[in-house]
Design a protein around this motif. Sequence first.
Motif: not given
Length: 729
Positions: A211-225
């Motif tokens: 999750l320290d990659r911006v191109d990973v953490v932001q889509p993952v957070l979007f999905a969780v939210m």
Amino acid sequence: MKEAPAANGVLEDAPDADSVLKGAPDADSILKGAPDADSAPEEAPGAPAPHDVPQGASGEPSGDTGATVPWLLSAMTPAALRRQARRLGEHLRAHPDGGVAGPARALATTRPALPFRAAAVGRDRDALLGRLDALAAGEPAPDTVRDRARGGRTVFVFPGQGSQWAGMAVAALDASEAFATAVAACERALAPHTDWSLTEVLRGAPGAPALDRVDVVQPVLFAVMVALAAHWRDTGITPDAVVGHSQGEIAAACVAGALSLDDAALVVALRSRALLKLAGRGGMVSVAASAERTTRLLPAGGGVCVAAVNGPGAVVVAGEPQELAALIAACDREGIRAKAIPVDYAAHSAQVAEIEDELREALTGIRPRASAVPIHSTVTGEPVAGESLDAAYWYRNLREPVGFAGATRTLLEAGHTLFVEVSPHPVLLAGIEDVAAEAGREVSAVGTLRRGDGGRDRLLASLTEAWAAGGGPVDWSPWTGTAEPGGPSPLPLPTYPFERDRYWLPTPGRTASTVAPTKNTTEAMGAVTAEAKAEGTAEAALDDDRTPAVRLAARLAPLDRQARRQAVLDLVIRHAAAVLGHSGAGPVRPERSFSEVGFDSMLAVRFRNALCEATGVAVPPTAVFDHPTPDALAAYLDAELSAAPGPPSPLLAELDRLAALLAAVPPGAAGTEGVGRRLGELLRGWDRRTGTPDGTAPPPGPVDDTATVTETATADELFALLDNDFGNA
């Protein structure tokens, strides 16, 4: 649990909402794979999911299911709520056969939700009964919540990057069917734009990116939210408006229906990928100061700027690393808290202009549309039309400062009173509370998950907080179990504790009986009075309609300085321990910092709100940072309480009531002459007992039976006489 349409309602993929989930992998197959040790669910193995609450014969929930359940209470006044808790505890102790699920289901299904609300959650009957006792006494206790429905609207709040944590969705995937279904839909929508699996990242599978990659953490957070919003809607808590902070605005637009799930997934994936070109050249710093003061502290080089205004005293600055370091040093000299955010790019700064063309071109194909739920923009600070959320808007969303505080003010002005932060960890609650406090408005701000706490119990705790603040109506059946048709009736519960107030004005001239009491009647009346006093002590305490702050002031008034300070410290420790989930003091000590014993932003907000109610002091949302230990916070509260005016005298309150009665008498009404004469007699009698203010002797007056009575009457007898003889003059 409800079927997939609940998730569809959140994703709002109009005109054909069902198309959101078409082609999505089966939730059970996509979520295969055991979690690693770091992402294991916090519940005990085998703890039932909400839709798997064990049932007894005929569908009646078994006495102790092993699952946490809510015991819900509501009433028309705070005093009635305390009596409700006491009577329920007495009733359940007298009828111990219902376990914990039976009372939970009866309370949820046979009682209306009244304005003042409380809830106790747990799986152990004795612990739940103890929490009822605490609610009845107005004392803090773990796993309890008190609030009131304010009649306003509900906002779903979606934060930007920063709320993520490893394993943040693992337990929720097993606890909420709506959440799991929505995650599966997001997996499908993100797949064309990523080279990694959403669920493998969530599960921490070997080889999955971190999750320290911006191109990973932001889509993952979007999905969780988005999936957490599906869960909230499935419970019955639905938004009247949405607001998003930075990248959280993409999730907000999706949940509101302005972007289809496919378009929202494209925006968040390509936006985060474009940020990679800025990586390593910038940074961001959070500053605990106003935007104006922070701007004055910015280095003169022009390489940094205010990137977000989250509250009256909370901003984020973005820009070049060297100038950010100089800002931190300047804040340190000024005694201002400033902390570097763990990112290596400068969003919402001039650097973003470098990727404008790329981002506009990548997002050209999206088709925004009218939203089903109003969207409040943190770009403009105002409501925004869904059709305007095109490629140009999403560039502005990344380039311009985030005006979260301004958007929050607009929402408050529009009558929103319940803010639900839809995220794996709350990061905006303090800002919301701070904006509301500055505006002089009461709100409730609740989170969803917490760092390290993301399963069924956390979802239930957050749901009870939202319900207590007026959210709903809530479908409690997944949490309490349901009875089969023809099964036993719900568990009987005590009746509502109606409050009996006297509204008839007393009869003019009514007096007590002139029959002289005999020795026997006097002794009998004395015995009855003593017994009534003994039996009514607990009831009288619960009938005390004074606010907790007034009761505290009355307790502190007779204490000397040292005892008063200790009493306030004890109050701080009890409330801090309760927020942390401890019945006693737990790890809380006077000298230990709140952060050391486990406080985070959400607990700090809950703690602050509890102290506001208990003390009547307008405790700032940043109290645990400004006064970082119980000892320091108690000193602050003691000083504030000492400066506050004391509670009004009960005698003066009765005189105010009498003045209002007299003011209502029309001029020339019959009996006014007698009223004036009797009032004069009472005042002369009062002066003879207490002396006149200037020390002179009071003027002589006629001595009659009434004057003699007033000379020897107690204060209670005096006001009873006023009520009986002059209440309807």
